[in-house]
Design a protein around this motif. Sequence first.
Motif, PDB file in Angstrom:
ATOM      1  N   LEU A 128      -1.796  -2.298   4.024  1.00  0.00           N
ATOM      2  CA  LEU A 128      -1.488  -3.564   3.319  1.00  0.00           C
ATOM      3  C   LEU A 128      -0.785  -4.499   4.391  1.00  0.00           C
ATOM      4  CD1 LEU A 128      -0.870  -2.646  -0.350  1.00  0.00           C
ATOM      5  CD2 LEU A 128      -2.791  -3.839   0.392  1.00  0.00           C
ATOM      6  N   ALA A 143      -2.923  -5.460   7.495  1.00  0.00           N
ATOM      7  CA  ALA A 143      -3.935  -6.706   6.964  1.00  0.00           C
ATOM      8  C   ALA A 143      -3.232  -7.736   6.778  1.00  0.00           C
ATOM      9  CB  ALA A 143      -4.912  -6.105   6.009  1.00  0.00           C
ATOM     10  N   ALA A 144      -2.228  -8.062   6.358  1.00  0.00           N
ATOM     11  CA  ALA A 144      -1.623  -9.222   5.878  1.00  0.00           C
ATOM     12  C   ALA A 144      -1.012  -9.985   7.372  1.00  0.00           C
ATOM     13  CB  ALA A 144      -0.351  -9.179   5.070  1.00  0.00           C
ATOM     14  N   VAL A 151      -8.085  -3.133  -0.012  1.00  0.00           N
ATOM     15  CA  VAL A 151      -7.047  -2.007   0.259  1.00  0.00           C
ATOM     16  C   VAL A 151      -6.306  -2.021  -0.896  1.00  0.00           C
ATOM     17  CG1 VAL A 151      -5.120  -1.072   1.389  1.00  0.00           C
ATOM     18  CG2 VAL A 151      -6.950  -1.838   2.777  1.00  0.00           C
ATOM     19  N   TYR A 152      -5.765  -3.087  -1.550  1.00  0.00           N
ATOM     20  CA  TYR A 152      -4.978  -3.447  -2.851  1.00  0.00           C
ATOM     21  C   TYR A 152      -5.543  -2.818  -3.748  1.00  0.00           C
ATOM     22  CZ  TYR A 152      -1.697  -5.338  -6.157  1.00  0.00           C
ATOM     23  OH  TYR A 152      -0.852  -5.348  -7.089  1.00  0.00           O
ATOM     24  N   TRP A 208      -7.395  -6.957   3.003  1.00  0.00           N
ATOM     25  CA  TRP A 208      -6.120  -6.743   2.217  1.00  0.00           C
ATOM     26  C   TRP A 208      -6.428  -6.612   0.745  1.00  0.00           C
ATOM     27  CZ3 TRP A 208      -3.307  -8.700  -1.783  1.00  0.00           C
ATOM     28  CH2 TRP A 208      -1.795  -8.205  -2.091  1.00  0.00           C
ATOM     29  N   ARG A 242      -1.374   3.634   2.610  1.00  0.00           N
ATOM     30  CA  ARG A 242      -1.558   2.215   1.922  1.00  0.00           C
ATOM     31  C   ARG A 242      -0.796   1.107   2.126  1.00  0.00           C
ATOM     32  NH1 ARG A 242      -0.817   0.007  -3.383  1.00  0.00           N
ATOM     33  NH2 ARG A 242      -2.599  -1.092  -4.203  1.00  0.00           N
ATOM     34  N   PRO A 243       0.850   1.379   2.116  1.00  0.00           N
ATOM     35  CA  PRO A 243       1.526   0.265   2.380  1.00  0.00           C
ATOM     36  C   PRO A 243       1.663  -0.145   3.750  1.00  0.00           C
ATOM     37  CG  PRO A 243       2.673   2.111   1.263  1.00  0.00           C
ATOM     38  CD  PRO A 243       1.238   2.445   1.589  1.00  0.00           C
TER      39      PRO A 243
END
Length: 311
Positions: free
Chosen positions: A187, A190-191, A298-299, A295, A183-184
Amino acid sequence: MLGDLLNYALADLPVRLGWCVMYSAGARERIQILPPVLLAAGVLSMPESPRWLAMRGRDGEVHAVLARMSDIPAEADDRVEEIRNAVAAEVGGAGVWREFLLAVTGSSSSSPVIRRILVNVLALFAFQQASGIDAIVLYSPIVFKQAGISSDHAALAATVAMGVVKTLAIFVAMFLSDRVGRRPLLLASAAAIAASLTVLGVTLCINPTTPATAARCIAAVLAFVTAFSVGLGPLAPAYGSEILPLRLRAQGTSLGIAVNRLTCGILSMTFISLANTISMAGCFFLHASTAVAAWVFVYVNLEGMEVLFAK
């Protein structure tokens, strides 16, 4: 990367001869000769899927295959037991497809857990391609020329650099994914994709172009492929297969890949037409907005396994 290097090496050949050699050697992502031959030879040495063997009662072969892929015998024994339980619960695929259909249609009789897992898998596979990776990979020489790189050799050299950076970044993902977490990395990926594509779009809006513009374009593309290869590229299929229970994994992964290839085909075939309509910069702004949506998804949706299945 090897395809990009080959294209660069063949750039000075007459066009007809260059294309013939390139296709024969298997450069780029098309239907070519050498890669399928190598794959066909490699498949001959592949073992059958342990689950397929278990479905046919060939338990001895199941254990032999898993022993080759396990660090210790106890690990192989545990995986054999897991596969046996999954096969006992669901033999064949009809029940799985029915469960997926109920989940897609939002039927009240479907499992909320299965529905959520399926949404996560399909969305991740779609976002992976909607980020614009194939627009960059397939049309990078055109993108570089748009930024003012007029020389074919320079554009192809920049494409080679992109392939090298992309390949190296995949190794970074291999080393970080288990340490940092899926997950991190997704994120951060995507950013960074959204930021690099925004820079690329702004760069392509600059007129007249200068060497500094071209350098900024190359830097933005390299940043994009790095961000993609560290997160969204390798981790979308990894996360998708991990959250699918074993009895749903084959069909669920097949659905995810189908969505991924459909998204890829649509975006690849419409990129030039769309660029002629809203400009190439507009295309990358659109892909950047998709990365922002990825993003957010996912968040909001992707959590740790224990949290996901608890819900």
